[in-house]
Design an enzyme around this catalytic site. Structure first.
Site, PDB file in Angstrom:
ATOM      1  N   VAL A  49      11.325   3.329   5.527  1.00 10.56           N
ATOM      2  CA  VAL A  49       9.933   3.618   5.894  1.00 10.56           C
ATOM      3  C   VAL A  49       9.363   2.506   6.774  1.00 10.56           C
ATOM      4  CG1 VAL A  49       7.602   4.035   4.989  1.00 10.56           C
ATOM      5  CG2 VAL A  49       9.590   4.881   3.722  1.00 10.56           C
TER       6      VAL A  49
ATOM      7  N   ARG B  53       0.818  -1.216   0.000  1.00 12.75           N
ATOM      8  CA  ARG B  53       0.000   0.000   0.000  1.00 12.75           C
ATOM      9  C   ARG B  53       0.852   1.266   0.000  1.00 12.75           C
ATOM     10  NH1 ARG B  53      -2.629  -3.750   3.452  1.00 12.75           N
ATOM     11  NH2 ARG B  53      -4.657  -4.331   2.618  1.00 12.75           N
TER      12      ARG B  53
ATOM     13  N   HIS C   9       9.359   7.310  16.216  1.00 14.04           N
ATOM     14  CA  HIS C   9       8.055   7.202  15.567  1.00 14.04           C
ATOM     15  C   HIS C   9       7.201   6.208  16.351  1.00 14.04           C
ATOM     16  CE1 HIS C   9       5.193   7.483  12.386  1.00 14.04           C
ATOM     17  NE2 HIS C   9       5.369   6.281  11.929  1.00 14.04           N
TER      18      HIS C   9
HETATM   19  N1  NAD Z   1       7.486   5.290   8.669  1.00 11.18           N
HETATM   20  C1  NAD Z   1       6.195   5.542   8.545  1.00 11.18           C
HETATM   21  O1  NAD Z   1       5.736   6.656   8.798  1.00 11.18           O
HETATM   22  C2  NAD Z   1       5.258   4.470   8.070  1.00 11.18           C
HETATM   23  C3  NAD Z   1       3.940   4.783   7.718  1.00 11.18           C
HETATM   24  C4  NAD Z   1       3.104   3.767   7.243  1.00 11.18           C
HETATM   25  C5  NAD Z   1       3.583   2.454   7.147  1.00 11.18           C
HETATM   26  N2  NAD Z   1       4.850   2.187   7.539  1.00 11.18           N
HETATM   27  C6  NAD Z   1       5.422   0.846   7.452  1.00 11.18           C
HETATM   28  O2  NAD Z   1       5.669   0.556   6.068  1.00 11.18           O
HETATM   29  C7  NAD Z   1       5.643  -0.856   5.877  1.00 11.18           C
HETATM   30  C8  NAD Z   1       4.734  -1.186   4.700  1.00 11.18           C
HETATM   31  O3  NAD Z   1       3.387  -0.905   5.011  1.00 11.18           O
HETATM   32  P1  NAD Z   1       2.239  -1.250   3.950  1.00 11.18           P
HETATM   33  O4  NAD Z   1       0.963  -0.784   4.534  1.00 11.18           O
HETATM   34  O5  NAD Z   1       2.649  -0.804   2.593  1.00 11.18           O
HETATM   35  O6  NAD Z   1       2.285  -2.858   3.990  1.00 11.18           O
HETATM   36  P2  NAD Z   1       1.861  -3.859   2.815  1.00 11.18           P
HETATM   37  O7  NAD Z   1       1.708  -5.191   3.460  1.00 11.18           O
HETATM   38  O8  NAD Z   1       0.726  -3.299   2.039  1.00 11.18           O
HETATM   39  O9  NAD Z   1       3.160  -3.869   1.872  1.00 11.18           O
HETATM   40  C9  NAD Z   1       4.374  -4.429   2.236  1.00 11.18           C
HETATM   41  C10 NAD Z   1       4.970  -5.050   0.985  1.00 11.18           C
HETATM   42  O10 NAD Z   1       6.284  -5.526   1.283  1.00 11.18           O
HETATM   43  C11 NAD Z   1       6.455  -6.670   0.483  1.00 11.18           C
HETATM   44  N3  NAD Z   1       7.600  -7.447   0.955  1.00 11.18           N
HETATM   45  C12 NAD Z   1       7.683  -8.232   2.048  1.00 11.18           C
HETATM   46  N4  NAD Z   1       8.912  -8.787   2.089  1.00 11.18           N
HETATM   47  C13 NAD Z   1       9.598  -8.334   1.029  1.00 11.18           C
HETATM   48  C14 NAD Z   1      10.914  -8.546   0.530  1.00 11.18           C
HETATM   49  N5  NAD Z   1      11.767  -9.358   1.158  1.00 11.18           N
HETATM   50  N6  NAD Z   1      11.291  -7.914  -0.603  1.00 11.18           N
HETATM   51  C15 NAD Z   1      10.435  -7.102  -1.258  1.00 11.18           C
HETATM   52  N7  NAD Z   1       9.169  -6.862  -0.840  1.00 11.18           N
HETATM   53  C16 NAD Z   1       8.770  -7.479   0.293  1.00 11.18           C
HETATM   54  C17 NAD Z   1       5.133  -7.397   0.585  1.00 11.18           C
HETATM   55  O11 NAD Z   1       4.985  -8.381  -0.430  1.00 11.18           O
HETATM   56  C18 NAD Z   1       4.163  -6.252   0.460  1.00 11.18           C
HETATM   57  O12 NAD Z   1       3.785  -6.016  -0.886  1.00 11.18           O
HETATM   58  C19 NAD Z   1       5.187  -1.455   7.210  1.00 11.18           C
HETATM   59  O13 NAD Z   1       6.320  -1.876   7.947  1.00 11.18           O
HETATM   60  C20 NAD Z   1       4.516  -0.282   7.903  1.00 11.18           C
HETATM   61  O14 NAD Z   1       4.515  -0.414   9.296  1.00 11.18           O
HETATM   62  C21 NAD Z   1       5.699   3.174   7.994  1.00 11.18           C
END
Ligand code: NAD
EC number: 1.1.1.37
Length: 307
Positions: free
Chosen positions: A118, A11, A175
């Site tokens: 992130v 996402r 965070h």
């Molecule tokens: N820093 C911030 O402010 C912030 C804000 C929102 C989300 N996040 C974090 O961002 C991350 C992603 O969130 P999301 O909602 O997009 O999750 P999501 O599950 O929609 O997407 C994560 C993606 O990572 C992929 N993935 C997993 N292992 C992988 C690998 N080894 N190589 C490549 N791709 C891989 C998955 O297949 C998936 O498509 C989470 O850890 C979330 O907590 C951080």
């Protein structure tokens, strides 16, 4: 910028790609994901919006880390997001294991890149990526405070009824729930927010900012926030790609600033073509320092779990 890569076409990754493409931030934008077809499909879907938005960025997606080759900036969103009731630290072990493998691939295929972390817990993963790469801190940093500050500015706008265009909010620290909203540095066209809001309203805003991510997760249940996170990432990437020298809260490695080292925390930084070009050390009042230290202790606690 010529080429930017986003790892994780989930996402946050996909939404970030859409923002970057729409803004024509780079010539080439690649997405990498372990799920077969996920990155390729996302890239094609966004590419097909080009005639509507009028951008020239070319997108590509795949599962092979070789796709990162030549990327100047790599945004890491891969990993698992937390589920309702979980803290960001609860996903630490899984996301560190994912990150370690990714960092090895980045070092092989994009050894000159900058890394924008992130995935959560972002402060700890930024530290881990810095430690594993051995790269200088200007090239390894994370996104947290731009999002937290945007959330706080939104709440100030909602409480006051005033335009977001005049509102500047600043959130420092880790965070997590112990992030440090800096009220003294949050203003409406230069006027401190305290001039416009009661202490009660300010306390509400601070509380809502600290739990901004959890509020959305509790509402959506099956997804954590991604639109505002992606917009925050795009703002940081824009500052770097266009060498804007913006002052933005950034998860940065501390090398003596705030009397700390060997830890990554959200602090104001100047972002430009070289990534984190400098860390700004703000004088903190005793109550702010206390909150900063509490936040720091939480991040250090998680970092120690890695050792
Ligand atoms: N820093 C911030 O402010 C912030 C804000 C929102 C989300 N996040 C974090 O961002 C991350 C992603 O969130 P999301 O909602 O997009 O999750 P999501 O599950 O929609 O997407 C994560 C993606 O990572 C992929 N993935 C997993 N292992 C992988 C690998 N080894 N190589 C490549 N791709 C891989 C998955 O297949 C998936 O498509 C989470 O850890 C979330 O907590 C951080």
């Amino acid at each position: 910028m010529e080429k930017i890569a986003i790892i994780g076409a989930g996402r946050v990754g996909e939404s970030t790609a859409q923002f970057l493409a729409k803004n024509d931030t780079c010539r080439e934008l690649v997405l990498l994901d372990v799920r077969e077809g996920a990155a390729e499909g996302a890239a094609l879907d966004i590419q097909e919006t080009a005639p509507l938005f009028g951008f020239d960025t070319r997108l590509k997606g795949g599962t092979d880390a070789a796709i990162l080759s030549g990327a100047e900036l790599v945004v890491i969103t891969a990993g698992i997001p937390r589920k309702p009731g979980m803290s960001r630290s609860d996903v630490l072990d899984t996301n560190v294991a994912i990150l370690d493998k990714l960092v090895d691939g980045i070092m092989e295929h994009a050894p000159d890149a900058m890394l924008l972390l992130v995935s959560n817990p972002v402060d700890v993963l930024t530290y881990r990526a810095w430690q594993r790469t051995g790269w200088p801190r200007n090239r390894v940093f994370g996104q947290a405070g731009v999002l937290d500050s945007s959330r706080m500015a939104s709440f100030v706008a909602l409480e006051t009824g005033l335009s977001v265009n005049d509102i500047n909010a600043m959130v420092l620290g880790g965070h997590g729930d112990s992030m440090v909203p800096m009220l003294r540095y949050s203003t409406i066209n230069g006027i401190p927010v305290r001039h416009f809001l009661s202490e009660e309203a300010i306390a509400r805003i601070v509380e809502r900012t600290r739990h901004g991510g959890a509020e959305i997760l509790a509402l959506k249940q099956t997804s954590s926030a991604y639109d505002a996170p992606a917009a925050a990432i795009a703002a940081m990437v824009d500052a770097i790609a266009l060498d804007r020298k913006r002052v933005l809260p950034t998860v940065a490695l501390l090398e003596g600033e705030y009397g700390e080292r060997d830890v990554a925390m959200g602090v104001p930084c100047i972002l430009g073509r070289n990534g984190v070009e400098s860390v700004i050390e703000l004088p903190l009042e005793p109550s702010e320092r206390k909150e900063f230290d509490q936040s720091l202790a939480g991040v250090r606690n998680d970092i120690n779990r890695l050792k």
